[in-house]
Design a protein around this motif. Structure first.
Motif, short mmCIF file in Angstrom:
data_model
loop_
_atom_site.label_atom_id
_atom_site.label_comp_id
_atom_site.label_asym_id
_atom_site.label_seq_id
_atom_site.Cartn_x
_atom_site.Cartn_y
_atom_site.Cartn_z
N UNK A 190 -0.43 -18.94 -41.44
CA UNK A 190 0.28 -19.65 -42.51
C UNK A 190 -0.67 -19.97 -43.67
N UNK A 191 -0.35 -19.44 -44.81
CA UNK A 191 -1.07 -19.72 -46.06
C UNK A 191 -2.58 -19.56 -45.93
N UNK A 192 -2.98 -18.38 -45.55
CA UNK A 192 -4.41 -18.07 -45.45
C UNK A 192 -4.95 -17.71 -46.84
N UNK A 193 -6.06 -18.36 -47.20
CA UNK A 193 -6.71 -18.04 -48.47
C UNK A 193 -8.20 -17.85 -48.24
N UNK B 261 -17.92 -17.80 -61.17
CA UNK B 261 -16.85 -18.69 -60.74
C UNK B 261 -16.22 -18.17 -59.47
N UNK B 262 -15.22 -18.91 -58.94
CA UNK B 262 -14.62 -18.51 -57.67
C UNK B 262 -13.83 -17.21 -57.80
N UNK B 263 -13.96 -16.35 -56.77
CA UNK B 263 -13.16 -15.14 -56.72
C UNK B 263 -12.14 -15.32 -55.61
N UNK B 264 -10.87 -15.11 -55.96
CA UNK B 264 -9.82 -15.33 -54.97
C UNK B 264 -9.48 -14.00 -54.31
N UNK B 265 -10.04 -13.76 -53.12
CA UNK B 265 -9.85 -12.47 -52.47
C UNK B 265 -8.51 -12.41 -51.74
N UNK B 266 -8.12 -13.54 -51.14
CA UNK B 266 -6.84 -13.62 -50.43
C UNK B 266 -6.17 -14.92 -50.84
N UNK C 34 -6.71 -22.32 -44.48
CA UNK C 34 -5.41 -21.93 -43.95
C UNK C 34 -4.68 -23.16 -43.45
N UNK C 35 -3.35 -23.15 -43.61
CA UNK C 35 -2.56 -24.24 -43.04
C UNK C 35 -2.50 -24.08 -41.53
N UNK C 36 -2.67 -22.86 -41.06
CA UNK C 36 -2.66 -22.66 -39.62
C UNK C 36 -2.88 -21.21 -39.26
N UNK C 37 -3.70 -20.98 -38.23
CA UNK C 37 -3.81 -19.65 -37.63
C UNK C 37 -3.56 -19.86 -36.15
N UNK C 38 -2.47 -19.37 -35.69
CA UNK C 38 -2.06 -19.66 -34.32
C UNK C 38 -2.12 -18.36 -33.52
N UNK C 39 -2.98 -18.33 -32.50
CA UNK C 39 -3.07 -17.14 -31.66
C UNK C 39 -2.65 -17.53 -30.25
N UNK C 40 -1.53 -16.98 -29.78
CA UNK C 40 -1.09 -17.27 -28.42
C UNK C 40 -0.93 -18.76 -28.17
N UNK C 41 -0.44 -19.49 -29.18
CA UNK C 41 -0.25 -20.92 -29.00
C UNK C 41 -1.52 -21.73 -29.17
N UNK C 42 -2.58 -21.10 -29.60
CA UNK C 42 -3.84 -21.82 -29.76
C UNK C 42 -4.18 -21.87 -31.25
N UNK C 43 -4.45 -23.05 -31.74
CA UNK C 43 -4.77 -23.20 -33.15
C UNK C 43 -6.24 -22.86 -33.38
#
Lengths: 335, 321
Positions: free
Chosen positions: B6-9, B17-22, B63-72
């Motif tokens: 969810x919302x990975x940046x 300056x900052x480069x926004x890759x994702x 990121x707001x969340x990276x959930x793998x197999x129910x694991x944050x």
């Protein structure tokens, strides 16, 4: 396959030795002037006095040293003598044999430079690796910076500075020689202590100067190795940092260092003439320096032949172990 | 759900300056599913994968969340993340030719994975296990005694696949696994990857730029542009009814037997990552762009009444036919 490779390397070594010996035989004979005549005229100029028949003396000496024979004959004799490990007589300190002079100096040089080279290789390689590895402690950068700085100072300069402070100002270590004055080596504790005592400053000046060079080489190699894809995959595999550093980083980056080490070890016999001169260290370098000063051609020639052969041998040994550490080598030769 | 992002940046700090890759990339993958990410160079595909593996050098991940197999995973410590790599989430690298260490035998490079994840074997047991892994990817068991330079590019990539399945991960991230190979070998290697993934029951996230190759392999497809996911959905829906002009132009640029004539490319180049463009990032190259495209950034939204999973980030999605 490996045998083919060894045979080829061996033949290359023989070729190198053959060329070195031949050039070494030819060069002095191509120089203008005659060593016997110049040596004799020097003696006469110094001694003055009774001048006998110079021509007869020259002829006598020529015969004695075999210089009256055709060049080709001399050349074969030279090889024959070489196979009997006979390098002739020293002109300056006749009747000392050249072989004996080399053998007397060899242990000193091998001991001093072998020790100093191995220490600076080990410390420098490790330090260089630790400076380049981003996950190593930053504390390593302190000593790293010091050795990098020292590596840009010539070793004989470091030697002179050490000599001035430790031997002249503070008088902690002796200023020169290999053993306390007037003693001769024997197998007892006093000799060992004397050797260590006298070896400290020469060894320290080489180590201080060389460690940085090893560190620079290793750092550069490791930095470029760490940028390679196989390091990224090793990280992705979830390997432990220590393993990535040692097995994937250092091991790959070490190869050029090992080549350099073998070449350096081949050179150590002649490697630090200036250090030996500064500390009047009784090694081969010092003897070579004295022989050059005394125009002692046979000693100079003998030492040069000896150095060429030892370098060729060191390179051959390196060629033998290289396929064991870098599997790509033997395969490339095979193709 | 196997993977839910969810919302990975990802942001790089550069001297300019900052480069926004994702930017705000969200997607999910169900157990055993196949998701593809396509996009041109610099669109953030590889960065997304590296961010999931937490292997970026210097980039900052949010990121707001990276959930793998129910694991944050977002709050996980680095040592815990190391243990997770290849055990739960494996990666098949992009440069097959250079991804193996040149001075170590294949057996050593595969064995390391077990050693550093606490799996111990006896000598002969280890040999048997490595041999079995290699046979599963279509290589002979004694390839483990070889050095990388003795293998072809396709064989090396198969070794990489064998490594990826060694610990039986739930998720395989494949970053252009075939782009270094020639066309014939590409298909075979991709087929092998698909087969072992299915046998393992693992989900796979496949990165690529070859839409055609992708279409045959994945269930779902995501199209990335300038660090953003501009369209996602089941691959058939996407090809049949693209709802983003960029996707449509990508598909139109594919060669086909029915259409003859000159190839249609996409004029222009992708925007600089150093500036956050106002409005839709694609509007300077978009033939349909209107005022709203230049002023307001579109968010991904459902665009297909029959397929709720089909999302596109375009104000004019409905006008596209």
């Amino acid at each position: 396959m490996y045998f083919d490779y060894v045979l080829r390397r061996f033949l290359v070594m023989l070729l190198v030795i053959f060329l070195a010996v031949t050039i070494n035989f030819a060069l002095p004979r191509m120089m203008p002037g005659d060593p016997i005549e110049s040596q004799l005229s020097q003696l006469l100029a110094q001694g003055g006095g009774s001048v006998g028949d110079v021509g007869a003396m020259v002829a006598a000496y020529r015969e004695k040293f075999g210089l009256d024979q055709p060049v080709l004959h001399q050349y074969f004799n030279y090889w024959g003598a070489l196979f009997r490990l006979d390098l002739g007589f020293s002109l300056a300190s006749y009747p000392e044999r050249v072989g004996a002079a080399i053998l007397a100096g060899l242990p000193w040089t091998l001991g001093l430079l072998g020790f100093a080279t191995l220490v600076s290789f080990t410390v420098g390689t490790l330090l260089g690796g630790l400076i380049a590895w981003p996950k190593a402690s930053r504390l390593w950068r302190g000593p790293g910076a010091v050795v990098l700085l020292l590596s840009s100072v010539p070793y004989f300069l470091i030697g002179m500075v050490l000599l001035y402070f430790f031997a002249v100002v503070w008088r902690i270590f002796p200023a020169g020689g290999g053993l306390p004055y007037g003693t001769s080596p024997s197998f007892d504790w006093a000799t060992v202590k004397g050797i260590l005592w006298h070896g400290t400053l020469p060894a320290a000046s080489i180590i201080l100067a060389e460690t940085g060079a090893w560190a620079v080489g290793m750092r550069g190699m490791l930095v470029s190795t760490l940028g390679e894809d196989h390091i990224a995959l090793a990280e992705a595999k979830g390997l432990k940092d220590k393993r990535i550093f040692r097995r994937y980083g250092m091991r790959s980056a070490m190869l050029p260092q090992l080549t350099k080490l073998a070449l350096t070890l081949g050179h150590i016999v002649s490697g630090a003439i200036l250090v030996e001169v500064i500390f009047s260290y009784p090694g081969i370098g010092f003897r070579l320096y004295q022989a050059i000063q005394a125009k002692d051609y046979f000693v100079v020639q003998g030492i040069v032949v000896f150095l060429s052969i030892s370098l060729a041998l060191a390179t051959f040994i390196l060629d033998l172990i290289y396929p064991l550490i870098d599997p790509r080598i033997s395969a490339r030769r095979r193709g | 759900m196997l993977l839910d992002v969810r919302n990975l940046s990802v942001e790089y700090v550069t001297p300019k300056g900052p480069a926004y890759a994702v930017n705000d990339v969200s997607f999910s993958l169900k157990k055993g599913g196949r998701l593809g990410l396509v996009g041109e160079s610099g669109s953030g595909k590889s960065t997304t994968v590296l961010a999931l593996m937490r292997l970026l050098r210097g980039g900052r991940i949010e990121a707001d969340g990276i959930d793998l197999d129910g694991r944050e995973l977002t709050g996980l410590s680095d040592p815990a993340y190391r243990k997770l790599r290849f055990a739960d989430m494996a990666m098949v690298p992009q440069g097959a030719m250079s991804s193996l260490n040149p001075v170590l035998r294949i057996s050593e490079q595969m064995g390391d994975i077990f050693d550093d994840h606490g799996v111990r074997h006896g000598r002969s047991e280890r040999r048997a296990i490595l041999g079995d892994l290699l046979e599963r990817v279509g290589l002979s068991a004694n390839v483990q005694d070889r050095y990388p330079h003795e293998l072809s590019g396709g064989m090396k990539q198969r070794v990489c696949i064998a490594m990826a399945i060694a610990l039986g991960p739930d998720l395989i991230l494949a970053d252009e696994p075939t782009s270094a190979l020639d066309v014939m070998v590409q298909k075979q290697v991709l087929a092998t990857l698909g087969r072992v993934q299915r046998e393992l029951g693992a989900g796979i996230l496949l990165i690529g730029h070859d839409m055609a190759l992708m279409a045959h392999f994945v269930d779902d497809l995501g199209v990335m542009y300038a660090g953003r996911l501009v369209e996602t959905g089941p691959v058939r829906r996407l090809f049949a009814k693209p709802r983003h002009p960029y996707t449509k132009m990508l598909i139109d640029s594919l060669p086909s037997f029915e259409r003859r004539g000159t190839f249609k490319g996409i004029p222009g180049v992708g925007p600089s990552l150093l500036t956050q463009l106002e409005g839709c990032p694609f509007h300077p190259r978009c033939p349909m762009a209107t005022d709203i495209c230049r002023s307001k950034r579109p968010d991904p939204r459902p665009v297909d009444a029959e397929e709720p999973r089909h999302l596109a980030a375009c104000h004019l999605a409905e006008e596209l036919s």
